[in-house]
Design an enzyme around this catalytic site. Sequence first.
Site, PDB file in Angstrom:
ATOM      1  N   ASN A   1       1.864 -20.811 -29.564  1.00  0.00           N
ATOM      2  CA  ASN A   1       2.558 -21.374 -28.415  1.00  0.00           C
ATOM      3  C   ASN A   1       4.058 -21.439 -28.675  1.00  0.00           C
ATOM      4  O   ASN A   1       4.513 -22.186 -29.555  1.00  0.00           O
ATOM      5  CB  ASN A   1       2.047 -22.793 -28.131  1.00  0.00           C
ATOM      6  CG  ASN A   1       2.864 -23.491 -27.036  1.00  0.00           C
ATOM      7  OD1 ASN A   1       2.741 -23.175 -25.860  1.00  0.00           O
ATOM      8  ND2 ASN A   1       3.732 -24.420 -27.429  1.00  0.00           N
ATOM      9  N   GLU A   2       4.799 -20.623 -27.969  1.00  0.00           N
ATOM     10  CA  GLU A   2       6.259 -20.683 -27.885  1.00  0.00           C
ATOM     11  C   GLU A   2       7.012 -20.375 -29.174  1.00  0.00           C
ATOM     12  O   GLU A   2       8.190 -20.699 -29.296  1.00  0.00           O
ATOM     13  CB  GLU A   2       6.706 -22.058 -27.343  1.00  0.00           C
ATOM     14  CG  GLU A   2       6.232 -22.298 -25.911  1.00  0.00           C
ATOM     15  CD  GLU A   2       6.713 -23.603 -25.286  1.00  0.00           C
ATOM     16  OE1 GLU A   2       7.148 -24.488 -26.031  1.00  0.00           O
ATOM     17  OE2 GLU A   2       6.643 -23.727 -24.053  1.00  0.00           O
TER      18      GLU A   2
ATOM     19  N   GLU B   1       2.964 -21.861 -17.983  1.00  0.00           N
ATOM     20  CA  GLU B   1       3.312 -23.288 -18.126  1.00  0.00           C
ATOM     21  C   GLU B   1       4.423 -23.628 -17.157  1.00  0.00           C
ATOM     22  O   GLU B   1       5.415 -22.888 -17.069  1.00  0.00           O
ATOM     23  CB  GLU B   1       3.834 -23.586 -19.531  1.00  0.00           C
ATOM     24  CG  GLU B   1       2.792 -23.879 -20.559  1.00  0.00           C
ATOM     25  CD  GLU B   1       3.420 -24.440 -21.836  1.00  0.00           C
ATOM     26  OE1 GLU B   1       4.490 -25.058 -21.778  1.00  0.00           O
ATOM     27  OE2 GLU B   1       2.819 -24.221 -22.903  1.00  0.00           O
TER      28      GLU B   1
ATOM     29  N   TRP C   1       3.733 -35.747 -30.232  1.00  0.00           N
ATOM     30  CA  TRP C   1       4.166 -34.687 -29.319  1.00  0.00           C
ATOM     31  C   TRP C   1       4.929 -35.322 -28.158  1.00  0.00           C
ATOM     32  O   TRP C   1       5.089 -36.552 -28.122  1.00  0.00           O
ATOM     33  CB  TRP C   1       2.959 -33.881 -28.829  1.00  0.00           C
ATOM     34  CG  TRP C   1       3.324 -32.439 -28.620  1.00  0.00           C
ATOM     35  CD1 TRP C   1       3.646 -31.851 -27.439  1.00  0.00           C
ATOM     36  CD2 TRP C   1       3.459 -31.431 -29.635  1.00  0.00           C
ATOM     37  NE1 TRP C   1       3.957 -30.517 -27.660  1.00  0.00           N
ATOM     38  CE2 TRP C   1       3.847 -30.248 -28.997  1.00  0.00           C
ATOM     39  CE3 TRP C   1       3.272 -31.435 -31.017  1.00  0.00           C
ATOM     40  CZ2 TRP C   1       4.068 -29.055 -29.705  1.00  0.00           C
ATOM     41  CZ3 TRP C   1       3.489 -30.252 -31.715  1.00  0.00           C
ATOM     42  CH2 TRP C   1       3.884 -29.075 -31.066  1.00  0.00           C
ATOM     43  N   ASP C   2       5.373 -34.492 -27.203  1.00  0.00           N
ATOM     44  CA  ASP C   2       6.151 -35.115 -26.125  1.00  0.00           C
ATOM     45  C   ASP C   2       5.267 -35.773 -25.067  1.00  0.00           C
ATOM     46  O   ASP C   2       5.756 -36.304 -24.087  1.00  0.00           O
ATOM     47  CB  ASP C   2       7.193 -34.160 -25.512  1.00  0.00           C
ATOM     48  CG  ASP C   2       6.612 -32.915 -24.885  1.00  0.00           C
ATOM     49  OD1 ASP C   2       5.375 -32.764 -24.897  1.00  0.00           O
ATOM     50  OD2 ASP C   2       7.401 -32.091 -24.378  1.00  0.00           O
ATOM     51  N   TRP C   3       3.966 -35.763 -25.260  1.00  0.00           N
ATOM     52  CA  TRP C   3       3.038 -36.514 -24.406  1.00  0.00           C
ATOM     53  C   TRP C   3       2.023 -37.294 -25.220  1.00  0.00           C
ATOM     54  O   TRP C   3       1.089 -37.864 -24.681  1.00  0.00           O
ATOM     55  CB  TRP C   3       2.273 -35.584 -23.451  1.00  0.00           C
ATOM     56  CG  TRP C   3       1.953 -34.251 -24.075  1.00  0.00           C
ATOM     57  CD1 TRP C   3       2.584 -33.067 -23.814  1.00  0.00           C
ATOM     58  CD2 TRP C   3       0.996 -33.967 -25.116  1.00  0.00           C
ATOM     59  NE1 TRP C   3       2.065 -32.066 -24.619  1.00  0.00           N
ATOM     60  CE2 TRP C   3       1.097 -32.591 -25.416  1.00  0.00           C
ATOM     61  CE3 TRP C   3       0.064 -34.732 -25.813  1.00  0.00           C
ATOM     62  CZ2 TRP C   3       0.306 -31.968 -26.389  1.00  0.00           C
ATOM     63  CZ3 TRP C   3      -0.718 -34.112 -26.784  1.00  0.00           C
ATOM     64  CH2 TRP C   3      -0.593 -32.754 -27.064  1.00  0.00           C
TER      65      TRP C   3
HETATM   66  C1  BMA Z   1       5.561 -26.787 -23.392  1.00  0.00           C
HETATM   67  C2  BMA Z   1       4.274 -26.996 -24.128  1.00  0.00           C
HETATM   68  C3  BMA Z   1       4.219 -28.261 -24.888  1.00  0.00           C
HETATM   69  C4  BMA Z   1       4.961 -29.360 -24.210  1.00  0.00           C
HETATM   70  C5  BMA Z   1       5.263 -29.041 -22.782  1.00  0.00           C
HETATM   71  C6  BMA Z   1       6.049 -30.086 -22.083  1.00  0.00           C
HETATM   72  O1  BMA Z   1       6.554 -26.353 -24.182  1.00  0.00           O
HETATM   73  O2  BMA Z   1       3.977 -25.885 -24.883  1.00  0.00           O
HETATM   74  O3  BMA Z   1       4.702 -28.051 -26.169  1.00  0.00           O
HETATM   75  O4  BMA Z   1       4.252 -30.522 -24.315  1.00  0.00           O
HETATM   76  O5  BMA Z   1       5.984 -27.867 -22.715  1.00  0.00           O
HETATM   77  O6  BMA Z   1       7.307 -30.273 -22.674  1.00  0.00           O
END
Ligand code: BMA
Length: 895
Positions: free
Chosen positions: A456-457, A554, A190-192
């Site tokens: 999610n998204e 978020e 993932w991005d983290w």
């Molecule tokens: C959102 C989250 C994650 C991601 C975060 C940071 O889109 O739902 O998918 O890690 O942003 O990019």
Amino acid sequence: MRLRLLLLLAVCGAAAGAAVRTLSLRGRWRIRSGNGSLELPGDVPGCVHTALLQQNLIQDPYYRFNDLNYRWISLDNWTYSKEFKIPFDISKWQKVNLIFEGVDTVTKVLLNDVTIGETDNMFKRYSFDVTSVVRDVNSIELRFQSPVLYAAQQSKAHTRYEVPPDCPPVVQKGECHVNFIRKEQCSFGWDWGPSFPTQGIWKDVRVEAYNFCQLNYFTFSPIYDARAQEWNLEIESSFDVVSSKPVYGHVMVALPKLQTQQTQGIELQPGERVVELFVKINKNISVETWWPHGHGNQTGYNMTILFELEEGLSIEKSAKVYFRTVELIEEPIKGSPGLSFYFKINGLPIFLKGSNWIPADSFQDRVTSDLLRLLLQSAVDANMNTLRVWGGGVYEQDKFYELCDELGIMVWQDFMFACALYPAGQGFVDSVREEVAYQVRRLKSHPSIITWSGNNENEAALMMNWYGIHISDLPTYINDYVTLYVKNIREIVLTADKTRPFITSSPTNGAESVAEGWVSHNPYDKHFGDVHFYDYISDCWNWKIFPKARFVSEYGYQSWPSFSTLEKISSEEDWSYGSRFSLHRQHHADGNTEMLLQAGLHFKLPQSKDPLRSFKDTIYLTQVMQAQCVKTQTEFYRRSRSQVVQGEGHTMGALYWQLNDIWQAPSWASLEYGGKWKMLHYFARHFFAPLLPVGFENQDVFFIYGVSDLRSDCNVTLTVRLHTWSSLEPLCSRRTRRLVMKAGKATLLYEEPVPRLLKTCGKCTRQRCVVSFHLSAAGQLLSPTNYHFLSSLKEAVGLHKAHITFSVPATLLSRLPSVVGLVQWKERLRGHHHEGSAVVPGSILGASLQRSGVLSSSLTSEETIGRSCARSCSQGASEPGRPSSPSVVTHLCLI
Ligand code: BMA
């Protein structure tokens, strides 16, 4: 068969009251690699990675570049096996099941060399009937298939059209086609987070033998009847009746503290039977409701349920029952197009403040109860009341939700689908249906869960065309989306649980998305539902860049974890911002550059020639930047709660991305891997305080709003001070008359043009001075001391090196984990000041101005805040039929 039945009846009579025996298969198993070259012992629950680590066959997978070095582990097909003896006479039991609470993920299961089933969904519970296969001595084997290879196969088999994305961005160093496997989505990278697609038996496993009948599960929902003003309890129990004749008996439900007891006859026909009970809670006893943290107590009531059936069989279960209602309010707002989007708990509108939860480790077997408690307590200590369990991780373990119930943390529960389109073929959908039915059943009795959310998204991914879908193909994908989230997940959820709302996605436009056919042309519309917002480039000190939306679930900025955390998994050559390691750990494209660019807008970048010093300073600065950015943004959302400006506002939720970390790497988290607080978390403790003065500028005018999450109005005095950077003594101080802070509102308390403010205070210029402000009553602090910078800190004039010392009584360290955080903070500050910069963030500024370098004195002041707040805010009337907790005010005012 006949002989067996006769035997059985004899047993039933003899074994009165005990018709089930279980054998846990937890503990040591053997694990074998695909070609047999590796064989090792491994624990269940557990996974191959942790087993290899325990046997010293691999290093710490989080060390340096090991995520890449150990890719082979997830590409192999492993086998788990075990021999076990049944410690009771198995032939005397009518039905024997082998139950897995969780298998990760794709396996063929063999018992005594007979295939008894297959698994392909990490989020399902599997129960295999092994009555005809089980023996006194058994061998069990789970043949795993590599999740990476399985996902690729599934994707390839989906020939009609592609289901994007194929692979994660290269910077994430992950595996492809995760959307084709029902497994923790972020385990492919993932991005983290790293890519560790685990294999293993990740939850409990046992053999269960029973005669006559067996209780499979029971679950309950408290339901408030508004018309009759009474609480009812819907209880559902599922039985497997193996007796060939109906089984009769009765069930008794008791909640002693509520003086409620109900007995009812039951009749169970052979087969799988569900018994539904409806218990009326004694109306003469007032029920104390469960409240989110900061709004009241988390009262729960012990309940016992006793089934007494024929043949002397009795089954007793107990549970804690919490009573609360939740409503998602989507209604027109005066002066604004669109609809509101906020939650009412027990009839009270509540601003949801908190963060987003991701898995606490790549290896779930390392997530202990202690770790969960540490992280969740940290959320509460930072004045949060909500966490969103994000859809790219796992449905958390029971302990997580039990702790949330106990601590008053509201949970926004996503279903585990994230940032992708998903297939909607029958096989996939069937698996998801079972997953959802099971998870809703497992979780629905928790009061902490206040909403279900489909994914999610994925609405955004579809409608904002993240994957470059051809317009002519859009109907196909929309059809799949509606099939999966609406016709299946939603339908199952609403049938099984009528006590909380369901939204199809996050972000979504809620009712508007529904009206547009479940997908909105712009799911980020500020006038509907929730939004996610990220902008790393614009100046985060400028609140005008943030969306004045109904609910922001978020938003966030990255920072690096502290050096002490990184040190454990890196070596000396890695300790620079430009090292290969620093680049490797960053999974968000250009993340490291973005952090410096954002920090550079207002801070001097580290100057030290010493590379290690420079690395540490840079890490520190990224945390300062992150904390200040998220503070500005969160304060903007909180002060927008009762405002509508040009049709925008009425913001009722701020959940920043993200609470915790999965490993030691740069990320949006405020808690590092292992639980250490980043600077942001200390800031959160202040910017989420129940009473908060928020300062900001608009066209050279300085405003202060008073934000109150309290239930009653509060009389306060606002003190505004100007300080030069060169002294801790305020240059000027002014105090307002007594002002009323409205309950659950953001009220304008102060307004002054900046030139006039500076002029009235002799030597001040924007560069020389900083503003601090706080709320008090009768000389006692009621809020954190907040501050407003009049210029960028890189332009500040008169900063000195600070030399702050402190002492910590050892007894306090062991008593109060959150206080330890305060100490770390001060250490940081001291370290930083030694280097000659002088960032003085709010909490420190407040502490310094009070000259409270000594920890014990700052503790005393917190206690007094609680007391004085209790005096100055009168207790609001509780709602009819919903008694409030007597301790609510004192509790709320503690910051
Ligand atoms: C959102 C989250 C994650 C991601 C975060 C940071 O889109 O739902 O998918 O890690 O942003 O990019």
